[in-house]
Design a protein around this motif. Sequence first.
Motif, PDB file in Angstrom:
ATOM      1  N   MET A   1       3.729   4.863  11.498  1.00 61.26           N
ATOM      2  CA  MET A   1       2.471   4.551  10.812  1.00 61.26           C
ATOM      3  C   MET A   1       2.259   3.047  10.731  1.00 61.26           C
ATOM      4  N   PHE A   2       3.330   2.292  10.484  1.00 57.19           N
ATOM      5  CA  PHE A   2       3.225   0.830  10.473  1.00 57.19           C
ATOM      6  C   PHE A   2       2.769   0.324  11.837  1.00 57.19           C
TER       7      PHE A   2
ATOM      8  N   TRP B   1       0.837  -1.207   0.000  1.00 61.41           N
ATOM      9  CA  TRP B   1       0.000   0.000   0.000  1.00 61.41           C
ATOM     10  C   TRP B   1       0.871   1.256   0.000  1.00 61.41           C
ATOM     11  N   PHE B   2       1.898   1.297   0.845  1.00 60.44           N
ATOM     12  CA  PHE B   2       2.764   2.466   0.892  1.00 60.44           C
ATOM     13  C   PHE B   2       3.557   2.618  -0.404  1.00 60.44           C
ATOM     14  N   THR B   3       3.972   1.505  -0.997  1.00 62.10           N
ATOM     15  CA  THR B   3       4.699   1.575  -2.269  1.00 62.10           C
ATOM     16  C   THR B   3       3.854   2.236  -3.338  1.00 62.10           C
ATOM     17  N   ARG B   4       2.594   1.834  -3.428  1.00 63.64           N
ATOM     18  CA  ARG B   4       1.709   2.431  -4.426  1.00 63.64           C
ATOM     19  C   ARG B   4       1.428   3.903  -4.102  1.00 63.64           C
ATOM     20  N   THR B   5       1.220   4.214  -2.840  1.00 62.04           N
ATOM     21  CA  THR B   5       0.919   5.594  -2.461  1.00 62.04           C
ATOM     22  C   THR B   5       2.069   6.529  -2.797  1.00 62.04           C
ATOM     23  N   TYR B   6       3.290   6.126  -2.462  1.00 62.35           N
ATOM     24  CA  TYR B   6       4.442   6.982  -2.753  1.00 62.35           C
ATOM     25  C   TYR B   6       4.693   7.094  -4.256  1.00 62.35           C
ATOM     26  N   PHE B   7       4.398   6.047  -4.987  1.00 61.24           N
ATOM     27  CA  PHE B   7       4.532   6.127  -6.438  1.00 61.24           C
ATOM     28  C   PHE B   7       3.529   7.131  -7.012  1.00 61.24           C
ATOM     29  N   ASP B   8       2.265   7.008  -6.574  1.00 60.34           N
ATOM     30  CA  ASP B   8       1.235   7.920  -7.083  1.00 60.34           C
ATOM     31  C   ASP B   8       1.482   9.357  -6.640  1.00 60.34           C
TER      32      ASP B   8
END
Length: 576
Positions: free
Chosen positions: A405-406, A121-128
């Motif tokens: 956050m984790f 989820w964090f990987t996608r959020t930071y990418f977007d």
Amino acid sequence: MEGNDSSLALPLIEEEEPAPTATAGTGAADDDHPRPSADRQLSVFSPPRPRKDRIVLFEPPRQRQRWGERQVVPHVNWGDLFFDLFYVAAAYNLSYVLLYSMTTQGFLYLLGLMGPILFEWFTRTYFDARYSWGTDPWHGLVEIVRLCFLATAVVHIRPVYEMSQPYKYPDMFGFSLGMLMLTVCNIYVSAEVMFKVVGDAAAKRAERDNIVSHTIQGVLYLLSTVFAGKSYYGNPDGHDTREESYPPGLDSLFSACTSLFAGMDGEGVEGGGAPSSSPASDDAPSPTNLPVYLCLGAWVFGVLFWAAKWALIPNEKLKDCTVPLNVEYCIHRFGEIVMILLGESVLSLLITETSVNNGYYVTFYAGIVGVTLLQYLYFKYQPHSADEHALRKSWQAGVVFHVLMFIFCIALVGLGTGYKAFLIDHSHSSGSAHYAGFVSGSGDDSKIMHEISEHAARAAALYCISLGVVLLTLDLMYATHKGPKKYWEFLKTKTGFAVVTFRNCISVFAVTLALWVHNTETLALIGTLTLAVEVAGTIIFEYFIHLDNPEDLDSVAGHWSNHFVVVKEAPEGAYA
């Protein structure tokens, strides 16, 4: 069909000026800011212009913003909201990992399963927050494939006694395979940015490092997949006996509990009240935790690699090696993931069998009020301006906030599981016995009764520890947003010392509550009162801080004023 031409990223002065666009979140034209020049407006960072003369099957990813540019929050992306729906199911499944095994092993599996899912989820959020994709068919197909792999991982999040027996159940194999394929997708996305991005050269350097991280994570997921797959498919007697182990669905769960206690009275279920297939027989292979250790290692490595990457980049070369985040977008997305995990607590309270006893309703309404107050507290402690957020302060503050956050998200799942265990104990007194029965595989009556009380004690400890960790991480996140220097100056004042001491005492009280209170409805009620005291104390302290020094009222409190109290506007950079 409308399409987007990547070549239109170059300056095309001949084209007409587009109509004024609405400001994000207002619906009105952005008249307060001067319009950019034509070359700036049509730079490589601008959104592609629609073309109707041909279909665009592929559109390259585009960098959202340069360093130093004014950031604009993207409009609501329905794809993000749809993506988050899978995390509703993930949070709900993860709650059963703890519910069925409130032990050290259960906590291990919660970390080993939730960590990789949250990292995705964090990987996608930071990418977007750095890049944008078009709505071309190719990336639509990529998104469908990624969602299928995410669904594969989520659907195989099962109780510990299944995940720890890969020779008998396929769930550890399915989860590892889903995470492996998600990592392959992440490698592809990073490679696409490296070769096709419309943006700065720093984007290519940043994604090259991400490919290294994803590759090493993929190796760990591959090892877990191979081990679990070989254990399951290589075992000639290996088969999924889930339907024999326990009936699916809450109705069947409570029916099985009734049958179990009927057997204790001598009218029995076959096998002396134990499930028809125990988790392991004498000649069966021993349960193994190796696959989940590999998954846990992949998550920990990803976090450490990300932190080490920022630590090793000199400040003067930061802008040459990284792409700026849209911090406002990240703030919005962080709030959404917290709402999803709080939703797991709401589901735990609402989706359960009701009861006519008073303790059930005390626990139920205490939980509803407690979750609502917790939602208020989270947004009270978080800044609503990018300049005040830890991600904007420094890389050290960003790493600390990321880790907090984790921890906060994991504690929210534990809190919801505690509520679920309390209500199940009230709605059906034999619920805990069923969990203890099939975990231990024992049909001995005295042992089952002992495990009933042990399960209740563990549920109480889980609830109290989770509540204390939630409050503590909120305080630490707030301090991270402030920064060590500013927070220390606040702590040296009398009011600041009183505020920090008060909050820490509340957290310690919540953690140790289970040591002297054992009744579940009393625990839930006191937990809610603890949150209410935290809320009331925060409001009172804000009032006195404002009286002592009007400039010491942080703009973060502005969100709080929308809910409870009217606070006069204060300048930026002050304490709450």
